[in-house]
Design an enzyme around this catalytic site. Structure first.
Site, PDB file in Angstrom:
ATOM      1  N   CYS A  72      42.498  44.431  40.203  1.00 43.91           N
ATOM      2  CA  CYS A  72      42.020  45.213  41.350  1.00 43.91           C
ATOM      3  C   CYS A  72      40.497  45.254  41.403  1.00 43.91           C
ATOM      4  O   CYS A  72      39.859  45.985  40.638  1.00 43.91           O
ATOM      5  CB  CYS A  72      42.591  46.628  41.249  1.00 43.91           C
ATOM      6  SG  CYS A  72      42.027  47.688  42.587  1.00 43.91           S
TER       7      CYS A  72
ATOM      8  N   CYS B 251      39.187  48.758  42.407  1.00 47.31           N
ATOM      9  CA  CYS B 251      39.231  49.788  41.353  1.00 47.31           C
ATOM     10  C   CYS B 251      38.213  49.510  40.246  1.00 47.31           C
ATOM     11  O   CYS B 251      37.583  50.437  39.731  1.00 47.31           O
ATOM     12  CB  CYS B 251      40.611  49.844  40.695  1.00 47.31           C
ATOM     13  SG  CYS B 251      41.992  49.578  41.773  1.00 47.31           S
ATOM     14  N   ASP B 252      38.085  48.252  39.836  1.00 43.41           N
ATOM     15  CA  ASP B 252      37.339  47.941  38.612  1.00 43.41           C
ATOM     16  C   ASP B 252      36.009  47.215  38.844  1.00 43.41           C
ATOM     17  O   ASP B 252      35.255  47.008  37.893  1.00 43.41           O
ATOM     18  CB  ASP B 252      38.209  47.062  37.685  1.00 43.41           C
ATOM     19  CG  ASP B 252      39.501  47.764  37.300  1.00 43.41           C
ATOM     20  OD1 ASP B 252      39.494  49.008  37.264  1.00 43.41           O
ATOM     21  OD2 ASP B 252      40.507  47.085  37.041  1.00 43.41           O
TER      22      ASP B 252
END
Ligand code: NAP
Length: 303
Positions: free
Chosen positions: A132, A135-136
């Site tokens: 992701c 997200c990261d």
């Protein structure tokens, strides 16, 4: 309580199904095991949703959620682990916390990330390997990263990461992208992005337990990409296993159903990416949600 319609899955297909079913006057429960929005929350920027160009996936999901909630749909954070048809024709859906009954069920369970399956991959998730970018991505600001895959997800992830990473190398196993031409064109305009076509990852390189590189193989042999992050965008597989006893699937695990989203089991419908179909897009997921809900409402009204 016996609900008219139980929707399993809170992605765009399930949320749309809930909107249509609630607006048709049905009592509706929606089950979601993780976060509302499904895969779309991982899309940093959605540019192809009519009337809402340039909207983030999570923003879109939040708006859909608000709409569903305002319609009085009961939204429950539980994971459906089994669904069965009972002798009286209703469905019993068992979850990790209990069980719910409904006259009709719409499975909108979506898909999950496919893994590469290279040695050590699972241990490296969170220590260099990610599924992701949204997200990261922030963890890799100013660093060199690789994105694996040539589909829309890989293209979107690479564009997103190019905003903050020092360099992004996209590793594509074929000689061309599978994803949208418009995204590929945007990618070509980025100075810090390079694309290695006809290369595939063969192994992770680690230093003190963290990722330090990726070995890839191409026409010229094996090379090592020096990267601190690898974002896997190599496709998806359906989350259908829990319902395989009830609903027929194809060899890849996608639920068998036609354009009306009805399955061979009366009262059971499927919608979105988990259905056998040619095109898996946000717009087609939303379309499926509407179609499945209207089919369910029509069938319930006919009894
Ligand atoms: P996808 O379209 O299935 O693409 C997967 C990519 O990974 C392909 O390039 C594939 O190569 C490659 N791949 C698969 N297994 C691999 C392996 N073992 N090693 C190396 N490469 C591998 O998946 P996706 O990009 O996640 O998209 C899924 C669906 O969602 C698609 O229908 C897509 O259009 C849709 N989507 C749409 C948007 C949008 O905004 N329009 C955004 C995201 C996703 P091959 O091409 O050789 O198979």
């Amino acid at each position: 309580m016996l609900y008219d319609i139980l929707v399993v899955g809170g992605g765009p297909a399930g949320l749309t199904a809930a909107i249509y079913a609630a607006r048709a006057g049905k009592t509706v429960m929606l089950l979601e095991r993780e976060s509302i929005g499904g895969q779309i929350v991982y899309s940093p920027m959605v540019d192809n949703y009519p009337a809402l160009p340039h909207v983030s996936g999570s923003e879109l999901a939040a708006k859909m959620y608000e709409q569903v909630e305002a319609l009085g749909v009961e939204i429950v954070s539980e994971e459906a682990v089994k669904a069965e048809k009972q002798a009286d024709g209703t469905f019993l859906v068992t979850t990790d916390y209990g069980a719910h009954t409904a006259r009709a069920v719409i499975l909108a369970v979506g898909v999950q990330h496919r893994r590469l399956g290279l040695p050590g991959e699972d241990e490296l998730v969170g220590a260099g390997v990610s599924y992701c970018a949204v997200c990261d991505g922030a963890f890799y600001a100013g660093k060199d990263v690789a994105v694996i895959g040539g589909g829309d997800t890989a293209l979107q992830d690479a564009l997103f990461l190019a905003n903050t990473c020092r360099s992004v190398t996209v590793v594509v196993r074929r000689d061309r992208f599978r994803g949208e031409a418009a995204l590929a064109q945007q990618l070509r305009a980025r100075d810090n992005v390079s694309v290695w076509f006809e290369h595939r990852p063969v192994g992770y390189v680690t230093l003190d337990g963290a990722l330090s590189g990726l070995n890839v193989e191409g026409p010229g042999g094996q090379r090592m990409l020096s990267v601190e992050g690898v974002f896997l965008a190599v496709g998806q597989e359906p989350c259908s296993a829990a319902f395989a006893d009830l609903a027929e699937t194809d060899a890849a695990g996608y639920f068998a159903a036609g354009e009306r989203c009805r399955t061979a089991v009366p009262g059971l419908y499927v919608a979105g990416d988990c259905r056998t179909k040619e095109i898996r897009q946000l717009t087609t997921a939303v379309g499926d949600g509407a179609v499945a809900a209207l089919a369910a409402c029509a069938d319930l009204n006919a009894y």
